[in-house]
Motif scaffolding. Structure first.
Motif, mmCIF file in Angstrom:
data_model
loop_
_atom_site.group_PDB
_atom_site.id
_atom_site.type_symbol
_atom_site.label_atom_id
_atom_site.label_comp_id
_atom_site.label_asym_id
_atom_site.label_seq_id
_atom_site.Cartn_x
_atom_site.Cartn_y
_atom_site.Cartn_z
ATOM 1 N N PRO A 166 -11.558 -6.230 -3.104
ATOM 2 C CA PRO A 166 -10.532 -6.976 -3.325
ATOM 3 C C PRO A 166 -9.279 -7.803 -2.400
ATOM 4 O O PRO A 166 -9.537 -6.945 -1.571
ATOM 5 N N VAL A 167 -9.512 -8.847 -2.884
ATOM 6 C CA VAL A 167 -7.884 -9.705 -1.571
ATOM 7 C C VAL A 167 -7.174 -9.733 -2.538
ATOM 8 O O VAL A 167 -6.655 -10.348 -3.778
ATOM 9 N N VAL A 168 -5.711 -9.306 -1.880
ATOM 10 C CA VAL A 168 -4.216 -9.063 -2.761
ATOM 11 C C VAL A 168 -3.470 -10.418 -1.498
ATOM 12 O O VAL A 168 -3.660 -9.987 -0.018
ATOM 13 N N GLN A 169 -3.215 -11.793 -2.245
ATOM 14 C CA GLN A 169 -2.227 -12.108 -2.074
ATOM 15 C C GLN A 169 -0.369 -12.296 -2.299
ATOM 16 O O GLN A 169 -1.009 -13.366 -2.955
ATOM 17 N N TYR A 170 -0.393 -11.779 -1.414
ATOM 18 C CA TYR A 170 1.092 -10.728 -1.922
ATOM 19 C C TYR A 170 2.615 -11.423 -1.311
ATOM 20 O O TYR A 170 1.599 -12.596 0.059
ATOM 21 N N MET A 201 -13.634 -11.946 -6.758
ATOM 22 C CA MET A 201 -12.485 -10.314 -5.681
ATOM 23 C C MET A 201 -11.143 -11.186 -5.562
ATOM 24 O O MET A 201 -9.838 -10.157 -4.473
ATOM 25 N N SER A 202 -10.633 -11.905 -5.769
ATOM 26 C CA SER A 202 -9.361 -12.871 -5.112
ATOM 27 C C SER A 202 -8.603 -11.713 -6.587
ATOM 28 O O SER A 202 -8.416 -12.371 -8.232
ATOM 29 N N VAL A 203 -7.549 -10.754 -6.311
ATOM 30 C CA VAL A 203 -6.972 -10.210 -7.450
ATOM 31 C C VAL A 203 -5.287 -10.460 -7.618
ATOM 32 O O VAL A 203 -4.747 -9.374 -8.125
ATOM 33 N N GLY A 204 -5.516 -12.066 -6.980
ATOM 34 C CA GLY A 204 -3.735 -11.961 -7.595
ATOM 35 C C GLY A 204 -2.864 -11.579 -6.380
ATOM 36 O O GLY A 204 -3.304 -11.082 -5.081
ATOM 37 N N SER A 205 -1.483 -11.447 -7.047
ATOM 38 C CA SER A 205 -0.040 -11.291 -5.945
ATOM 39 C C SER A 205 -0.177 -10.037 -5.882
ATOM 40 O O SER A 205 0.897 -10.225 -4.922
ATOM 41 N N ASN A 206 0.147 -9.216 -6.157
ATOM 42 C CA ASN A 206 0.644 -7.982 -7.065
ATOM 43 C C ASN A 206 -0.204 -6.759 -5.458
ATOM 44 O O ASN A 206 -1.700 -6.674 -6.073
ATOM 45 N N PRO A 207 -0.215 -6.014 -4.847
ATOM 46 C CA PRO A 207 -1.028 -5.186 -4.162
ATOM 47 C C PRO A 207 -0.780 -3.818 -5.126
ATOM 48 O O PRO A 207 -2.243 -3.424 -4.810
ATOM 49 N N GLU A 208 -0.240 -3.333 -6.360
ATOM 50 C CA GLU A 208 -1.310 -2.481 -7.404
ATOM 51 C C GLU A 208 -1.754 -3.214 -8.144
ATOM 52 O O GLU A 208 -1.950 -4.032 -8.175
ATOM 53 N N PRO A 209 -2.629 -2.080 -8.429
ATOM 54 C CA PRO A 209 -2.941 -0.693 -8.193
ATOM 55 C C PRO A 209 -3.576 -0.518 -6.422
ATOM 56 O O PRO A 209 -3.872 0.406 -5.910
#
Ligand code: TPP
Ligand code: MG
Length: 571
Positions: free
Chosen positions: A251-255, A268-276
């Motif tokens: 996963p790539v997190v864009q926090y 693989m783009s899972v949004g801006s939230n590092p959780e979970p």
């Protein structure tokens, strides 16, 4: 008899040398320290010497923002020239913003004359005394990599060469040179001014061993994760990161992403939230992140290994930053991504089924996250007052299929936007020096006249940008930017910070929290209209799509700048 050496004033030499190192624009805000610069421009013109385009920018903060935007759009360092200490003070926020994001700029300001009489350039008016400082450079020293005060006129070429080389060395950043007026009035030999610089900027990359170690760590992970904040470094880096993430089911997190590293709708783009993700990961690759997560909120799984990668993986300029770094990969982000893709290849033969299962699991969760974000954004358009997420969603639909750049400074959130290319997203630097997005968009538009550039921002951020100056620039330079202001009549971020710190405190119970209101909101459309911008205001959520379409049609066909304001709900 030897030939007399040809000379030009140091002011003229400076301009000529800036051209040689590749500066296209000098964003200038002049003052009484500028006679040798202005005379130098005329002298260079008369002698047919090439110099960058010097343009009047009526506020130094805007000049810095434009240099910032021009660099983001082109990768080319530009120059800003300001008036003595006072002009430099107005440059300070821009320098702080640039330093935080490794954006180079050649910053110059005059230095009030040293002498009270008796030499060309000596003091003539009271400000010559009033602008004297014991340490002028202190105004920006913490934000610059290198600084110098010109001592002799003949130093100009080597000082410019060195300023350029230091600014453009990894990690890139601002440099500052102060220019005493008498020195700038002096003669500088002009014979070799057009020779190429002999001082090349420094770039470096991780060693082969470090790449191999990182690849072995990621390839051996059960749950690898990537956090990216500063984008992928270049179009090549962007093109390489998605297959890397895909191939490894990572996963790539864009926090708090300030640039886009992977298409927001990539599986693989899972949004801006590092959780979970962080609490599950056993190896995390941190790509160009000053603060990859919030340790107060996000906890790493016990034993999770962290690889820090980027131009300055430990961010050594910052006194406190204690994110783990089990391995550091120093270098430009794009080179690191490309190097990692190469180093990972030999590992692809191992455990292919595990990767396939992991990829499918991440993709399913990513799709779920995106669907929930979209649903929430749709709902934000159903009430009487729209949410910021609804504005994002409408903007996303309005620019679909176009090459566009969206900037956000407390404006449109990233998650509801569908963006799929390098250079399509920029957020304000993590230094948060507000007033960044409008001038940065102007600088980008100057560099890319045909691209659709949309700066979105809060009402507070718009005011911090010195809007009168910025609208003047847009009109004067024919820059058809689209400004989209999300007006909640407050500093919502400050209010949210109070609520976060004291959820049950007195301030949370008041009807009107102190120190956050921007009511009554001005009729901003008149500010924009004063510089003949196309303007519109939207209060009803359902009206926004048509207004955005009309605004985009205007900036792309009539090609003058436009300002749309949407009333949004408090954060
Ligand atoms: C130059 C500067 N001054 C003050 C701040 C502190 N600050 C951070 S967010 C914020 C409010 C921004 O308001 P707005 O742009 O309207 O966005 P909103 O939070 O309302 O969505 C302020 C004042 C800052 N970051 N930079
Ligand atoms: Mg606001």
């Amino acid at each position: 008899m030897s030939q007399p050496t040809e000379t030009i004033t140091a002011g003229g030499a400076l301009l000529a040398r800036l051209k040689v190192v590749g500066v296209d624009y000098i964003f200038a805000n002049s003052g009484t320290d500028f006679p040798p610069i202005i005379a130098g421009l005329a002298e260079a013109a008369a002698k047919d010497i090439a110099w960058p385009r010097a343009i009047v920018i009526p506020h130094e903060h805007a000049a810095m923002g434009m240099a910032h935007g021009y660099y983001l759009a082109t990768g080319r360092v530009q120059a800003v020239m300001a008036h003595t200490n006072v002009g430099l003070a107005n440059c300070a926020i821009g320098a702080i913003n640039m330093a935080t994001e490794h954006v180079p700029v050649l910053l110059f300001s005059g230095r009030t004359p040293t002498l009270e009489q008796g030499r060309l350039g000596a003091r003539t008016v009271p400000i010559g005394w009033g602008q004297e400082m014991r340490d002028q450079t202190a105004l920006v020293r913490e934000a610059v990599k290198w600084d110098y005060e010109l001592r002799f006129p003949e130093q100009v070429p080597e000082v410019v060469d060195r300023a350029y080389a230091v600014a453009c060395s990894t990690p890139r950043g601002p440099v500052y040179v102060s220019l005493p007026r008498e020195v700038l009035c002096g003669p500088c030999p002009s014979g070799a001014l057009d020779e190429l610089s002999r001082m090349a900027p420094v770039s470096f990359a991780p060693t082969a061993a470090a790449f191999e170690q990182a690849a072995a760590m990621l390839a051996g992970a059960r749950n690898p994760g990537i956090v990216a904040q500063g984008g992928a470094g270049s179009a090549e880096g962007f093109a390489a990161l998605a297959p890397l993430a895909d191939g490894w089911g990572s996963p790539v997190v864009q926090y708090w992403a300030i640039q886009l590293a992977i298409a927001s709708d990539h599986p693989m783009s899972v949004g801006s939230n590092p959780e979970p993700w962080l609490s599950e990961a056993d190896v995390v690759l941190v790509l160009g992140c000053l603060a990859p997560w919030s340790p107060a909120v996000n906890k790493l799984a016990p034993g999770c290994k962290v690889i820090q990668a980027g131009p300055d993986p430990l961010y050594s300029r910052f006194p406190v930053r204690n994110f783990p770094a089990d391995l550091s990969l120093p270098g430009e982000t794009a080179d690191i991504i490309l190097g990692m893709a190469r180093a990972m290849r030999p590992h692809l033969a191992a455990r292919p089924d595990e990767r396939t299962i992991r990829r499918a699991r991440v993709a399913a969760r990513a799709a779920g996250i995106r669907a929930a974000v979209r649903l929430a954004a749709e709902k934000g358009g159903e009430g009487p007052v729209m949410s910021k997420a609804w504005v994002s969603l409408c903007l996303s639909r309005a620019i679909e299929g176009r090459d566009a750049t969206v900037l956000s400074e407390l404006g449109c959130p990233l998650d509801p936007l569908t963006l799929d290319s390098a250079g399509s997203w920029y957020q304000e630097p993590h230094s948060g020096g507000l007033g960044w997005s409008v001038p940065t968009a102007l600088g980008m538009q100057l560099a890319q006249p045909d691209r659709l550039i949309i700066a979105t921002m809060g009402d507070g951020s718009y005011m911090f940008a010195n809007p009168v100056a910025c609208h003047q620039i847009a009109e004067a330079l024919n820059l058809p930017v689209l400004l989209l202001v999300l007006n909640n009549r407050e500093w919502g971020a400050v209010r949210m910070s109070v609520l976060g710190t004291y959820p049950d405190g007195y301030a949370s119970r008041t009807n009107q929290m102190p120190l956050v209101s921007l009511d009554p909101t001005p009729d901003f459309t008149k500010v924009a209209a004063a510089s003949r911008a196309w303007t519109a205001r939207v209060d009803t959520p359902g009206d926004l799509p048509a207004v955005l379409a009309a605004a985009i049609a205007h900036v792309t066909t009539a090609r003058t700048h436009a300002r749309v304001e949407s009333s949004v709900a408090p954060a």
